[in-house]
Scaffold this active site. Structure first.
Site, PDB file in Angstrom:
ATOM      1  N   LYS A   1       2.055  -3.005   8.778  1.00 35.07           N
ATOM      2  CA  LYS A   1       3.280  -2.241   8.598  1.00 35.07           C
ATOM      3  C   LYS A   1       4.447  -3.069   9.114  1.00 35.07           C
ATOM      4  O   LYS A   1       4.490  -3.464  10.274  1.00 35.07           O
ATOM      5  CB  LYS A   1       3.181  -0.942   9.389  1.00 35.07           C
ATOM      6  CG  LYS A   1       4.328  -0.001   9.147  1.00 35.07           C
ATOM      7  CD  LYS A   1       4.132   1.287   9.924  1.00 35.07           C
ATOM      8  CE  LYS A   1       5.101   2.342   9.469  1.00 35.07           C
ATOM      9  NZ  LYS A   1       4.653   3.097   8.330  1.00 35.07           N
TER      10      LYS A   1
ATOM     11  N   LEU B   1       0.831  -1.209   0.000  1.00 33.55           N
ATOM     12  CA  LEU B   1       0.000   0.000   0.000  1.00 33.55           C
ATOM     13  C   LEU B   1       0.859   1.250   0.000  1.00 33.55           C
ATOM     14  O   LEU B   1       0.456   2.302  -0.476  1.00 33.55           O
ATOM     15  CB  LEU B   1      -0.903   0.018   1.231  1.00 33.55           C
ATOM     16  CG  LEU B   1      -1.942  -1.107   1.320  1.00 33.55           C
ATOM     17  CD1 LEU B   1      -2.600  -1.109   2.691  1.00 33.55           C
ATOM     18  CD2 LEU B   1      -2.992  -0.939   0.234  1.00 33.55           C
ATOM     19  N   GLY B   2       2.035   1.148   0.571  1.00 31.32           N
ATOM     20  CA  GLY B   2       2.890   2.330   0.641  1.00 31.32           C
ATOM     21  C   GLY B   2       4.196   1.968   1.284  1.00 31.32           C
ATOM     22  O   GLY B   2       4.361   0.872   1.817  1.00 31.32           O
ATOM     23  N   GLY B   3       5.133   2.890   1.193  1.00 31.58           N
ATOM     24  CA  GLY B   3       6.429   2.624   1.793  1.00 31.58           C
ATOM     25  C   GLY B   3       6.896   3.860   2.522  1.00 31.58           C
ATOM     26  O   GLY B   3       6.307   4.918   2.401  1.00 31.58           O
ATOM     27  N   GLY B   4       7.943   3.719   3.264  1.00 31.68           N
ATOM     28  CA  GLY B   4       8.481   4.868   3.970  1.00 31.68           C
ATOM     29  C   GLY B   4       9.759   4.464   4.639  1.00 31.68           C
ATOM     30  O   GLY B   4      10.187   3.319   4.508  1.00 31.68           O
ATOM     31  N   GLY B   5      10.348   5.409   5.358  1.00 33.39           N
ATOM     32  CA  GLY B   5      11.617   5.132   5.994  1.00 33.39           C
ATOM     33  C   GLY B   5      11.508   4.095   7.084  1.00 33.39           C
ATOM     34  O   GLY B   5      12.470   3.417   7.399  1.00 33.39           O
ATOM     35  N   PHE B   6      10.330   3.943   7.677  1.00 28.47           N
ATOM     36  CA  PHE B   6      10.216   3.029   8.809  1.00 28.47           C
ATOM     37  C   PHE B   6       9.759   1.658   8.386  1.00 28.47           C
ATOM     38  O   PHE B   6       9.682   0.745   9.174  1.00 28.47           O
ATOM     39  CB  PHE B   6       9.247   3.603   9.838  1.00 28.47           C
ATOM     40  CG  PHE B   6       9.532   5.032  10.151  1.00 28.47           C
ATOM     41  CD1 PHE B   6      10.761   5.397  10.661  1.00 28.47           C
ATOM     42  CD2 PHE B   6       8.606   6.011   9.887  1.00 28.47           C
ATOM     43  CE1 PHE B   6      11.054   6.712  10.930  1.00 28.47           C
ATOM     44  CE2 PHE B   6       8.898   7.326  10.151  1.00 28.47           C
ATOM     45  CZ  PHE B   6      10.122   7.690  10.673  1.00 28.47           C
TER      46      PHE B   6
ATOM     47  N   SER C   1       7.501  -0.763   5.023  1.00 22.47           N
ATOM     48  CA  SER C   1       6.437  -0.759   4.031  1.00 22.47           C
ATOM     49  C   SER C   1       5.128  -1.227   4.652  1.00 22.47           C
ATOM     50  O   SER C   1       5.130  -1.938   5.648  1.00 22.47           O
ATOM     51  CB  SER C   1       6.813  -1.677   2.882  1.00 22.47           C
ATOM     52  OG  SER C   1       8.032  -1.262   2.341  1.00 22.47           O
TER      53      SER C   1
ATOM     54  N   ASP D   1       5.658  13.686  12.176  1.00 24.19           N
ATOM     55  CA  ASP D   1       5.760  13.349  10.757  1.00 24.19           C
ATOM     56  C   ASP D   1       4.411  13.571  10.049  1.00 24.19           C
ATOM     57  O   ASP D   1       3.947  12.715   9.316  1.00 24.19           O
ATOM     58  CB  ASP D   1       6.231  11.894  10.615  1.00 24.19           C
ATOM     59  CG  ASP D   1       6.814  11.592   9.240  1.00 24.19           C
ATOM     60  OD1 ASP D   1       7.113  12.544   8.497  1.00 24.19           O
ATOM     61  OD2 ASP D   1       6.944  10.406   8.896  1.00 24.19           O
TER      62      ASP D   1
END
Ligand code: NAG
Ligand code: NAG
Ligand code: NAG
Ligand code: NAG
Ligand code: NAG
Ligand code: NAG
Ligand code: NAG
Ligand code: NAG
Ligand code: NAG
Length: 783
Positions: free
Chosen positions: A518, A496-501, A503, A614
């Site tokens: 997550k 669904l999405g990704g980020g620094g912490f 996916s 954030d």
């Protein structure tokens, strides 16, 4: 090594200690004069103890260089290097000394490898507190024969001129290191453009990918951030002989800062914040992927993931060791050579094309437009052996020859994304092997299925018991096993999405509940602390917050399970896909209000005040009714130190971070208020605040500063609205929202309203006064 005291070893140690003691004695002070030389671990230190000059080796490299670094900064930070390209291996038999009227570096075989090259007489070299190493006549204190400030490497210190000499027609350049362990000139440099009073950042000395914009008397046009920080004084000075940029810090003993052309291709301004370390105040270009060709040939850059670079499918890293050092410039190479020249192949063995969606196309200057319709685009490329990729659109067909540079993977559905077809050898597509393995797999599988079933039954029974026990411990949260989540998410297949912490993946539980999972990366918490933090987050429930419903903690595997939000993130609606349902004004207003209410709950109503840290459109999720829900709260504590590292390395000042975040002072809930304000600007415009350069290279004004000037001058606020809304908005509400965003983004946090006041203003229970223009957005306008 055995730690038995060997007499010979002891002697060696003593001898070594003696030698280093001896050599350290030889030099001192800030000067290398005619009879002295610098060698081994000897250093000279500037009179006020600010800078040190001596041999150093970067990171794990065995190579030694003459360099300059800060004395006070605990983490050795080299700001100048003499012999960038010619290292020595043995610093004890190499020497830096005065020779024939120059400061010269001799290597192990006494061959000069670096020199100031001025050929004067009776000179000495002095290291000044400004970080300038100067060569001058021994008696003279004025006339400098040579200075390191005229031979910059990658760093510009306060007080150093950086610009263009009109007499010699020469400009100064800051060139990045090749990688953190090699100071040789890398591909990225910043240079003056004297005719425009600006600076540009270049790739390989040729391709410009960022411009500061012209100096307007106060700041560079595209760097409004320059006015944020009271600690700096920036100037640009033009005279008959030269034009240059120079800056100072208000208190040089208190403030340690520098401007550096970083190996990442970004110009960075780090500030030393003891004991935390260097805090990057800003980076340009703002987005990592805006750096030209960062990931090298056939490498693809993806913003908001770490690492930023990856190889296209069918390609592998040219040099793993370079990639490990974050030098991606070598890019990727094919796993299988193309078959193009082999005309004897049957058509099934001919090259094929890999379809890549949502790509920002490689430079169009490198592409040629072929006058065929899009249907024959593929065969045109296939029949031309130098063609490596094609893309087709309503205007026809584009083909690329040679290596593909500057590929960028955008998020699915991004407006500017296009589909690119990359040529690969046919064998990369062959599935024969896989199906064979599948058959073997099935055969073995069915033989052992009875046994497996039995084992599974036993395991499940045991696990269920464990889960039941754990559930009691963690209150309303469900503790999942990794296997359960793996199954629910079909082995983490739907991202669904990704980020620094980490996916986020979509999943469906056996009872048909849809969840978002997550997968946390690099989590620094121990088991107990993790559970405690997760328990705390689980107790925070509000209609405008995404509910945490479970977690998994199995060794290093740490996952969080949330309610699934069917309408995705606010970012996906604002920035992606022109035609998909545009959020109408009423919905946007409700989202602003819902987000504000969620934040009030976090800031004021929870037992411990929670600062989100954030807030950005990616973290505002929308449920089936488009009700806004704040996601990812509580992560700051959960992630520990990793959190701020990721925040600063991923986003620097890109957009949402309040100035105090970056200045390294304590963070309060007002930092969230700032990010909220920045997000509201984007809610109004439907585009990213950081989006300054559009694709044709035409430059638009920085949106937040545009809003503030229009609001303050009672200008046409309707003109600020997302074009897709075609002017359909409540004018009064729009004005109010813009004013609130201006208040929220004030530089001084005490001027920003608390979120509870923002809610009152949005609800119409509190008047919104005219805001002052935030200093950081203030645009000096010459007419
Ligand atoms: C350098 O050495 C020579 C001879 O040893 C001596 O005469 C001279 O004074 C020295 N110069 C300095 C600056 O120490
Ligand atoms: C010293 O430098 C010279 C010239 O660059 C080079 O030929 C020589 O090999 C170097 N000596 C050592 C020991 O590296
Ligand atoms: C200094 O002397 C060296 C060797 O004699 C010569 O190659 C160089 O060009 C001279 N440099 C200047 C600035 O005169
Ligand atoms: C950089 O430019 C030089 C010529 O100016 C060229 O030889 C070199 O291959 C280029 N480097 C890369 C990585 O393209
Ligand atoms: C800023 O620097 C310029 C040039 O060095 C100087 O003229 C000016 O007085 C400085 N301003 C302040 C406020 O320190
Ligand atoms: C410019 O250079 C000339 C000599 O080259 C010098 O006389 C003059 O003072 C310089 N002007 C400034 C403003 O530095
Ligand atoms: C600069 O900061 C130091 C350390 O805080 C302080 O002792 C000194 O007085 C300051 N100097 C000036 C000129 O403000
Ligand atoms: C293609 O086939 C021809 C005739 O069979 C043969 O002479 C030639 O060597 C082949 N070329 C390649 C590249 O296999
Ligand atoms: C392949 O395409 C390039 C770019 O359009 C063109 O310059 C070249 O002549 C083509 N080569 C052949 C063999 O058609």
């Amino acid at each position: 090594m055995k730690m038995k005291t060997n007499p010979r070893f002891l002697t060696l140690v003593l001898l070594f200690l003696y030698l280093s003691f001896e050599t350290n004695l030889c030099l001192g002070g800030d000067t290398i004069s005619a009879n002295q030389s610098l060698s081994g671990d000897q250093t000279i230190v500037s009179a006020g103890g600010v800078f040190v000059l001596g041999f150093f080796h970067p990171g794990k490299s065995p190579n030694y260089y003459i360099g300059m670094w800060y004395k006070q900064v605990t983490k050795q930070t080299v700001i100048w290097v003499a012999n960038r390209e010619k290292p020595v291996l043995d610093r004890f038999s190499s020497e830096l000394k005065i020779s024939d009227g120059n400061l010269v570096l001799f290597n192990e075989s006494k061959i000069p490898i670096w020199s100031t090259n001025v050929n004067s007489t009776s000179v000495e070299a002095v290291l000044l507190d400004s970080g300038n190493l100067v060569l001058k006549q021994k008696s003279s204190s004025v006339q400098l024969l040579w200075e390191s400030f005229h031979h910059l490497t990658d760093t510009l210190l306060p007080g150093c001129k950086f610009g263009y000499n009109k007499k010699t027609k020469k400009g100064q350049v800051l060139t990045s290191w090749k990688n953190p362990e090699d100071p040789a000139p890398g591909l990225f440099s910043i240079e003056p453009v004297p005719s425009e009073d600006s600076f540009v950042i270049r790739w390989n000395g040729s391709r410009n990918y960022w411009s500061s914009g012209a100096w307007n008397g106060r700041i560079f046009e595209f760097v409004p951030e320059m006015s944020v920080h009271e600690i700096y004084n920036f100037s640009y000075i033009t005279s008959d002989n030269e034009s240059y940029f120079i800056y100072s810090v208000q208190n040089t003993t208190k403030t340690v800062s520098r401007l550096t052309m970083d190996v990442s291709g970004q110009l960075k301004q780090p500030l030393w914040v003891p004991p935390k370390g260097w805090n990057v105040i800003w980076s340009f270009p703002r987005q990592q992927c805006q750096v030209y060709a960062l990931c090298g040939p056939y490498g693809s850059c993806t913003e908001n993931t770490l690492p930023f670079c990856s190889c296209l499918w069918g390609f592998e890293r040219r040099s793993q060791s370079d990639w490990d050092l974050k030098d991606y410039s070598g890019g990727c190479i094919r796993k299988t050579e193309l078959q193009c020249d082999n005309f004897n192949l049957s058509s099934s063995k001919k090259d094929k094309f890999l379809e890549l969606h949502s790509m920002l196309l490689p430079e169009s200057e490198k592409a040629s437009r072929v006058d065929v319709n899009s249907a024959t685009c593929e065969s045109t490329c296939l029949n031309n052996c130098s063609c490596t990729a094609y893309a087709s659109d309503s205007n026809g067909c584009l083909i690329w020859t040679g290596d593909l540079l500057d590929l960028q993977q955008l998020q699915a559905g991004d407006k500017s994304g296009r589909t690119l077809y990359v040529r690969l050898a046919a064998s990369e597509f062959r599935s024969g092997k896989n199906s064979k393995w599948l058959i073997i797999g099935v055969a073995v599988g069915s033989a052992s299925i009875v046994l497996l079933g039995l084992i599974l039954f036993l395991i499940t029974r045991r696990r269920n018991k464990m889960i039941r026990r754990r559930k009691e411990v963690d209150g309303s949260l469900t503790a999942f096993s990794y296997k359960e989540l793996q199954k629910a998410t079909k082995n983490f297949s739907e991202k669904l999405g990704g980020g620094g912490f980490g996916s986020v993946f979509k999943g469906i539980l056996p009872n048909n509940t849809v969840i978002a999972v997550k997968k946390l990366e690099n989590i620094g918490q121990g088991e107990k602390q993790f559970r405690a933090e997760v328990g705390t987050i689980g107790r925070i429930q509000h209609v405008n917050l995404v509910r945490l419903c479970g977690f998994c903690s199995q060794g290093a595997k740490k996952l969080l399970v949330y309610d699934y939000m069917s309408n995705g993130s606010l970012a996906s609606h604002l920035f992606h896909e022109k035609n998909s349902n545009v959020l109408d004004w009423k919905t946007r207003y409700q989202i602003a209000l819902g987000t504000a209410r969620g934040l009030v709950y976090l800031h004021e109503k929870c037992r411990d005040c929670i600062i989100h840290c954030d807030i950005k459109p990616e973290n505002i999720l929308l449920d089936a009714e488009f009700c806004a829900k704040v996601a990812d709260f509580g992560l700051a504590k959960l992630m520990g130190r990793e959190f701020s590292r990721v925040l600063t390395s991923m986003r620097g000042t890109r957009g949402y971070l309040a100035p105090e975040w970056i200045a390294g002072v304590a963070i309060t809930s007002k930092a969230d208020v700032y990010s909220y304000g920045m997000m509201i600007f984007e809610l109004v415009s439907g585009r990213r605040n950081s989006e300054q350069l559009d694709l044709n290279g035409k430059v638009s004004k920085y949106f937040p500063s545009l809003v503030t000037s229009i609001v303050v001058e009672s200008g046409d606020v309707l003109g600020l609205l997302d074009l897709r809304l075609e002017g359909n908005a409540e004018l009064e509400e729009l004005e109010k929202v813009c004013k609130i965003a201006c208040w929220c983004t004030q530089d001084d946090e005490s001027h920003r309203p608390p979120m509870s006041q923002v809610v009152q203003m949005l609800e119409g229970n509190m008047e919104v006064h005219l805001p002052p223009i935030p200093r950081s957005f203030y645009f000096y306008d010459e007419n």
